[in-house]
Design a protein around this motif. Structure first.
Motif, PDB file in Angstrom:
ATOM      1  N   GLY A  28       0.796  -1.215   0.000  1.00  0.00           N
ATOM      2  CA  GLY A  28       0.000   0.000   0.000  1.00  0.00           C
ATOM      3  C   GLY A  28       0.829   1.266   0.000  1.00  0.00           C
ATOM      4  O   GLY A  28       0.304   2.345  -0.156  1.00  0.00           O
ATOM      5  N   LEU A  29       2.118   1.155   0.221  1.00  0.00           N
ATOM      6  CA  LEU A  29       2.988   2.317   0.220  1.00  0.00           C
ATOM      7  C   LEU A  29       3.750   2.390  -1.097  1.00  0.00           C
ATOM      8  O   LEU A  29       4.004   1.383  -1.727  1.00  0.00           O
ATOM      9  N   VAL A  30       4.102   3.573  -1.451  1.00  0.00           N
ATOM     10  CA  VAL A  30       4.869   3.745  -2.684  1.00  0.00           C
ATOM     11  C   VAL A  30       6.309   3.311  -2.471  1.00  0.00           C
ATOM     12  O   VAL A  30       6.766   3.149  -1.348  1.00  0.00           O
ATOM     13  N   MET A  31       7.005   3.128  -3.560  1.00  0.00           N
ATOM     14  CA  MET A  31       8.418   2.775  -3.496  1.00  0.00           C
ATOM     15  C   MET A  31       9.236   4.068  -3.506  1.00  0.00           C
ATOM     16  O   MET A  31       9.069   4.899  -4.385  1.00  0.00           O
ATOM     17  N   HIS A  32      10.072   4.223  -2.528  1.00  0.00           N
ATOM     18  CA  HIS A  32      10.968   5.380  -2.490  1.00  0.00           C
ATOM     19  C   HIS A  32      12.163   5.100  -3.395  1.00  0.00           C
ATOM     20  O   HIS A  32      12.663   3.975  -3.424  1.00  0.00           O
ATOM     21  N   PRO A  33      12.641   6.110  -4.111  1.00  0.00           N
ATOM     22  CA  PRO A  33      13.819   5.903  -4.956  1.00  0.00           C
ATOM     23  C   PRO A  33      15.077   5.781  -4.108  1.00  0.00           C
ATOM     24  O   PRO A  33      15.131   6.297  -2.989  1.00  0.00           O
ATOM     25  N   TYR A  76       4.748  12.737  -2.502  1.00  0.00           N
ATOM     26  CA  TYR A  76       3.346  12.331  -2.490  1.00  0.00           C
ATOM     27  C   TYR A  76       2.415  13.248  -3.278  1.00  0.00           C
ATOM     28  O   TYR A  76       1.228  12.975  -3.369  1.00  0.00           O
ATOM     29  N   CYS A  77       2.914  14.315  -3.874  1.00  0.00           N
ATOM     30  CA  CYS A  77       2.026  15.108  -4.737  1.00  0.00           C
ATOM     31  C   CYS A  77       1.886  14.426  -6.095  1.00  0.00           C
ATOM     32  O   CYS A  77       1.141  14.902  -6.952  1.00  0.00           O
ATOM     33  N   GLU A  78       2.583  13.325  -6.256  1.00  0.00           N
ATOM     34  CA  GLU A  78       2.534  12.496  -7.466  1.00  0.00           C
ATOM     35  C   GLU A  78       3.091  13.198  -8.698  1.00  0.00           C
ATOM     36  O   GLU A  78       2.681  12.945  -9.821  1.00  0.00           O
ATOM     37  N   CYS A  79       4.048  14.082  -8.480  1.00  0.00           N
ATOM     38  CA  CYS A  79       4.689  14.768  -9.605  1.00  0.00           C
ATOM     39  C   CYS A  79       5.510  13.798 -10.457  1.00  0.00           C
ATOM     40  O   CYS A  79       5.803  14.102 -11.611  1.00  0.00           O
ATOM     41  N   ARG A  86      11.885  12.497 -10.483  1.00  0.00           N
ATOM     42  CA  ARG A  86      12.521  11.281 -10.000  1.00  0.00           C
ATOM     43  C   ARG A  86      12.311  11.093  -8.500  1.00  0.00           C
ATOM     44  O   ARG A  86      12.135   9.996  -8.010  1.00  0.00           O
ATOM     45  N   SER A  87      12.385  12.196  -7.757  1.00  0.00           N
ATOM     46  CA  SER A  87      12.335  12.138  -6.300  1.00  0.00           C
ATOM     47  C   SER A  87      11.880  13.492  -5.770  1.00  0.00           C
ATOM     48  O   SER A  87      11.673  14.440  -6.539  1.00  0.00           O
TER      49      SER A  87
END
Length: 133
Positions: A28-33, A76-79, A86-87
């Motif tokens: 449920g969490l995004v993958m951090h670069p 988390y603004c989904e840019c 990228r990050s």
């Protein structure tokens, strides 16, 4: 009910499941670069080019002082989806970071935690808790 309707419903349901699987990674969490080796703040806007919105100056200062931290954090603004970022660090290489409360909030939280000695994993976890859905 037309004979095609059950197939249409099944197709839409399948597409929805695929969409959830793709967007709901890592429980449920995004993958951090992963931070890039040797990343610097060379591309972060200088203070004279930052819009004077509340918190923007501090957020850009955070990006300049800890680029390796911000480069290892998902924004988390989904840019990443909308602008190809990228990050979180990438948000501060343009005026985007000064226009977005999420970017500003993440950067200032990351910097505060980094200055307290928190690890990148702890910073990511705190950002996930505060900004994740």
């Amino acid at each position: 009910m037309t004979p095609k309707l059950p197939w249409i419903i099944a197709g839409l349901a399948g597409a929805a499941v695929v969409g959830l699987v793709v967007t709901q990674r890592a429980g449920g969490l995004v993958m951090h670069p992963e931070p890039r080796p040797g990343v610097t703040a060379a591309q972060v806007l200088p203070p004279r080019m930052v819009l004077h919105t509340p918190g923007a100056g501090d957020a850009y200062a955070a990006a300049r002082s800890a680029p390796q931290v911000l480069d290892g954090v998902h924004c988390y603004c989904e840019c990443a989806k909308h602008f190809g970022h990228r990050s979180l660090l990438t948000c501060f290489e343009s005026d985007h970071g000064s226009r977005c409360d999420i970017c500003i909030g993440e950067a200032t939280l990351a910097m505060r935690l980094a200055s307290q000695g928190s690890s990148l994993d702890d910073i990511r976890h705190a950002i996930d808790q505060r900004f994740g859905s």
